[in-house]
Write an enzyme that holds these catalytic residues in place. Structure first.
Site, mmCIF file in Angstrom:
data_model
loop_
_atom_site.group_PDB
_atom_site.id
_atom_site.type_symbol
_atom_site.label_atom_id
_atom_site.label_comp_id
_atom_site.label_asym_id
_atom_site.label_seq_id
_atom_site.Cartn_x
_atom_site.Cartn_y
_atom_site.Cartn_z
ATOM 1 N N ASN A 13 23.829 21.870 65.337
ATOM 2 C CA ASN A 13 23.855 20.525 65.906
ATOM 3 C C ASN A 13 24.981 20.426 66.931
ATOM 4 O O ASN A 13 26.071 20.956 66.718
ATOM 5 C CB ASN A 13 24.115 19.541 64.741
ATOM 6 C CG ASN A 13 23.965 18.093 65.111
ATOM 7 O OD1 ASN A 13 22.976 17.705 65.718
ATOM 8 N ND2 ASN A 13 24.948 17.270 64.737
ATOM 9 N N HIS B 70 24.422 11.392 72.133
ATOM 10 C CA HIS B 70 25.393 10.318 72.401
ATOM 11 C C HIS B 70 25.402 10.080 73.913
ATOM 12 O O HIS B 70 26.118 10.753 74.661
ATOM 13 C CB HIS B 70 26.778 10.704 71.887
ATOM 14 C CG HIS B 70 26.849 10.797 70.400
ATOM 15 N ND1 HIS B 70 26.673 9.683 69.590
ATOM 16 C CD2 HIS B 70 27.036 11.843 69.561
ATOM 17 C CE1 HIS B 70 26.775 10.057 68.317
ATOM 18 N NE2 HIS B 70 26.982 11.351 68.273
ATOM 19 N N GLU C 164 28.843 21.433 66.379
ATOM 20 C CA GLU C 164 29.711 21.440 67.561
ATOM 21 C C GLU C 164 30.501 22.742 67.700
ATOM 22 O O GLU C 164 31.719 22.729 67.872
ATOM 23 C CB GLU C 164 30.634 20.212 67.543
ATOM 24 C CG GLU C 164 29.840 18.909 67.508
ATOM 25 C CD GLU C 164 30.685 17.656 67.311
ATOM 26 O OE1 GLU C 164 31.921 17.763 67.265
ATOM 27 O OE2 GLU C 164 30.105 16.566 67.193
ATOM 28 N N GLU D 176 21.733 12.022 66.505
ATOM 29 C CA GLU D 176 22.805 11.008 66.500
ATOM 30 C C GLU D 176 22.673 10.070 67.696
ATOM 31 O O GLU D 176 23.666 9.728 68.352
ATOM 32 C CB GLU D 176 24.184 11.686 66.515
ATOM 33 C CG GLU D 176 24.392 12.690 65.399
ATOM 34 C CD GLU D 176 25.791 13.309 65.375
ATOM 35 O OE1 GLU D 176 26.700 12.791 66.049
ATOM 36 O OE2 GLU D 176 25.964 14.326 64.669
ATOM 37 N N ASP E 60 22.754 7.341 70.310
ATOM 38 C CA ASP E 60 23.226 6.006 70.690
ATOM 39 C C ASP E 60 23.437 5.983 72.190
ATOM 40 O O ASP E 60 23.541 7.027 72.835
ATOM 41 C CB ASP E 60 24.460 5.525 69.899
ATOM 42 C CG ASP E 60 25.632 6.493 69.898
ATOM 43 O OD1 ASP E 60 25.692 7.381 70.772
ATOM 44 O OD2 ASP E 60 26.498 6.360 69.013
HETATM 45 O O1 G3I Z 1 38.176 6.437 55.558
HETATM 46 C C1 G3I Z 1 39.285 6.022 56.357
HETATM 47 C C2 G3I Z 1 39.874 4.769 55.805
HETATM 48 O O2 G3I Z 1 40.389 5.012 54.526
HETATM 49 C C3 G3I Z 1 40.960 4.279 56.759
HETATM 50 O O3 G3I Z 1 41.430 3.044 56.320
HETATM 51 C C4 G3I Z 1 40.407 4.135 58.156
HETATM 52 C C5 G3I Z 1 41.477 3.756 59.158
HETATM 53 O O4 G3I Z 1 41.138 4.101 60.463
HETATM 54 O O5 G3I Z 1 39.874 5.346 58.573
HETATM 55 C C6 G3I Z 1 38.816 5.791 57.764
HETATM 56 O O6 G3I Z 1 38.328 6.992 58.252
HETATM 57 C C7 G3I Z 1 37.563 6.908 59.426
HETATM 58 C C8 G3I Z 1 36.183 7.494 59.148
HETATM 59 O O7 G3I Z 1 35.426 7.544 60.340
HETATM 60 C C9 G3I Z 1 35.403 6.702 58.110
HETATM 61 O O8 G3I Z 1 35.204 5.409 58.561
HETATM 62 C C10 G3I Z 1 38.250 7.693 60.511
HETATM 63 O O9 G3I Z 1 39.462 7.057 60.873
HETATM 64 C C11 G3I Z 1 37.356 7.821 61.718
HETATM 65 O O10 G3I Z 1 37.950 8.724 62.642
HETATM 66 C C12 G3I Z 1 35.997 8.366 61.320
HETATM 67 O O11 G3I Z 1 35.202 8.396 62.476
HETATM 68 C C13 G3I Z 1 33.986 9.108 62.375
HETATM 69 C C14 G3I Z 1 33.987 10.268 63.348
HETATM 70 O O12 G3I Z 1 32.728 10.936 63.289
HETATM 71 C C15 G3I Z 1 35.068 11.282 63.050
HETATM 72 O O13 G3I Z 1 35.034 12.322 63.974
HETATM 73 C C16 G3I Z 1 32.860 8.162 62.715
HETATM 74 O O14 G3I Z 1 32.766 7.152 61.709
HETATM 75 C C17 G3I Z 1 31.533 8.920 62.813
HETATM 76 O O15 G3I Z 1 30.557 8.075 63.363
HETATM 77 C C18 G3I Z 1 31.696 10.116 63.735
HETATM 78 O O16 G3I Z 1 30.487 10.828 63.733
HETATM 79 C C19 G3I Z 1 30.418 11.988 64.572
HETATM 80 C C20 G3I Z 1 29.492 12.977 63.895
HETATM 81 O O17 G3I Z 1 29.923 13.227 62.573
HETATM 82 C C21 G3I Z 1 29.412 14.275 64.694
HETATM 83 N N1 G3I Z 1 29.035 14.018 66.054
HETATM 84 C C22 G3I Z 1 29.834 13.029 66.762
HETATM 85 C C23 G3I Z 1 29.860 11.718 65.975
HETATM 86 C C24 G3I Z 1 30.624 10.653 66.721
HETATM 87 O O18 G3I Z 1 31.976 10.979 66.856
#
Ligand code: G3I
Length: 375
Positions: A201, A237, A160, A266, A268
């Site tokens: 990516n 996405h 990105e 990715e 969806d």
């Molecule tokens: O690990 C913590 C946990 O300890 C805590 O309790 C919880 C509370 O909200 O948060 C957890 O972290 C989260 C993490 O995912 C793991 O689950 C974050 O809040 C959350 O923001 C994070 O989101 C991820 C996101 O990237 C962050 O930008 C998504 O799972 C993931 O699917 C998403 O993936 C991205 C790709 O890497 C790049 N392209 C876009 C895509 C979608 O946003």
């Protein structure tokens, strides 16, 4: 040196067939697994995998192992997960993903090395010299850990780097190091693993638009300067309310013509709630269209879906009032989108990607440490 990292997907075919017998839910008209049909096509079909359900849920593990021959760590290989503090590495989640993939004869795509998100604050506050050193050291350590591991075959080196208009994103990376961080990241990754496929990516680059054209120009420029960019990832996405990017195949092909491998990284397809049968049908058509586009482009290695069950999709947490973006529902029942992916992969003529990676070897660093735009 021919590496096992470039091995044929045919290897995974036998396991896919054997695993079909433990499939949890398959509609009557959809014989065989997604991965079995993908292998027949010469493609991969993948899913992003989260470590918590992988550890805790048998149903999650069964589908992850039987239906997909490629996996990407949804979060476990990101900087905040692997190096939360300077030079303190934790590979628990990353290894969990890689070991699962090895056990199930799947390829792992490493995601992601250099991104403006999910990167710890200690990195973001560094000066230019120290930030470049931290980036190079992080890449050397994370990529190096799996360099001799045949399961990990590719990496999102930078993620990105563009804003929504196709300009360079004003991230802390760009603001501190200038555009040269991109070339340096690729060179560091190539040095750490001469045989890994190295990708750039991004999202909203599926169709031909200002952003994908900026990506095209950057990849062309990098390769002209012998920066080892092997692959372009289109995140995919999508949302049914925004329409389908109908020129996706044409867009993939123009990148392929640059000599890079392409892949959907990715995928969806979200919808506004409530979920309805009509929306499911539209969503399924979007999935069909993406798989068909990849099938039609020889240099398209495969498609990774960003998860597989709506139960763990990132979408509802990010887009209020939207969801149901994946191919299994919250209870691991298949949706029309599953059947769409299955049928688009089933049958047809194999079109194996034969795109060569850039020449392995030890590259030279750019040595640019200012904020100049030179690559
Ligand atoms: O690990 C913590 C946990 O300890 C805590 O309790 C919880 C509370 O909200 O948060 C957890 O972290 C989260 C993490 O995912 C793991 O689950 C974050 O809040 C959350 O923001 C994070 O989101 C991820 C996101 O990237 C962050 O930008 C998504 O799972 C993931 O699917 C998403 O993936 C991205 C790709 O890497 C790049 N392209 C876009 C895509 C979608 O946003």
């Amino acid at each position: 040196m021919p590496s096992s990292k470039w091995r044929s997907l045919a290897v995974v075919c036998a396991v896919a067939s054997a695993a079909a017998s433990v499939l949890i839910a398959t509609p009557a008209h959809a014989d065989g697994t997604l991965r079995g049909h993908a292998v027949e096509r010469g493609k991969f079909i993948g899913a992003a995998i989260a470590t918590t359900p992988l550890a805790n849920e048998t149903a999650y593990r069964n589908i992850a192992s039987t239906e997909f021959n490629q996996i990407t760590a949804e979060n476990a290989m990101k900087w905040e997960s692997t190096e939360p503090n300077d030079n303190q590495y934790t590979f628990t989640g990353a290894d969990q993903i890689v070991n699962f993939a090895t056990q199930n004869n799947q390829q792992v795509h490493g995601h992601t090395l250099v991104w403006h998100s999910q990167t710890p604050g200690w990195v973001q506050g560094l000066n230019a010299t120290n930030m470049r050193a931290a980036m190079n050291e992080h890449i050397a350590t994370v990529v190096g850990r799996y360099a001799n591991n045949a399961t990990v075959v590719s990496w999102d080196v930078v993620n990105e780097v563009f804003d929504d208009n196709g300009n360079m994103r004003q991230s802390f990376w760009f603001n501190t190091l200038g555009q040269s961080y991109i070339a340096d990241a690729f060179r560091a990754a190539r040095a750490a693993d001469p045989n890994a496929r190295l990708c750039i990516n991004d999202y909203n680059v599926e169709g031909i638009n200002a952003k994908s054209t900026a990506m095209f120009n950057l990849v062309q420029s990098l390769r002209a300067q012998n920066v080892p960019v092997d692959c372009v990832g289109f995140q995919g996405h999508l949302a049914i309310q925004f329409g389908f990017p109908n020129d996706i195949q044409q867009n993939m092909q123009r990148f392929a013509n640059l000599g890079v491998q392409v892949r959907v990284t990715e995928l969806d397809v979200r919808m506004q709630t409530p979920r309805t049968a009509a929306k499911d049908t539209t969503q399924a058509q979007y999935y069909t269209n993406v798989i068909n586009a990849c099938n039609a482009v020889t240099a398209c290695a495969g498609v990774t879906i960003w998860g597989f069950t709506d139960k763990y999709s990132w979408v509802p947490d990010t887009f209020s009032g939207e969801g149901f973006a994946l191919i299994y529902d919250n209870n691991y029942a298949v949706k029309p989108a599953y059947t769409a992916v299955h049928n688009a992969l089933d049958g047809g003529t194999p079109t194996n990607d034969t795109t060569p990676p850039t020449t392995p070897g030890t590259p030279t660093a750019s040595a640019i440490t200012s904020t100049g735009a030179t690559l």
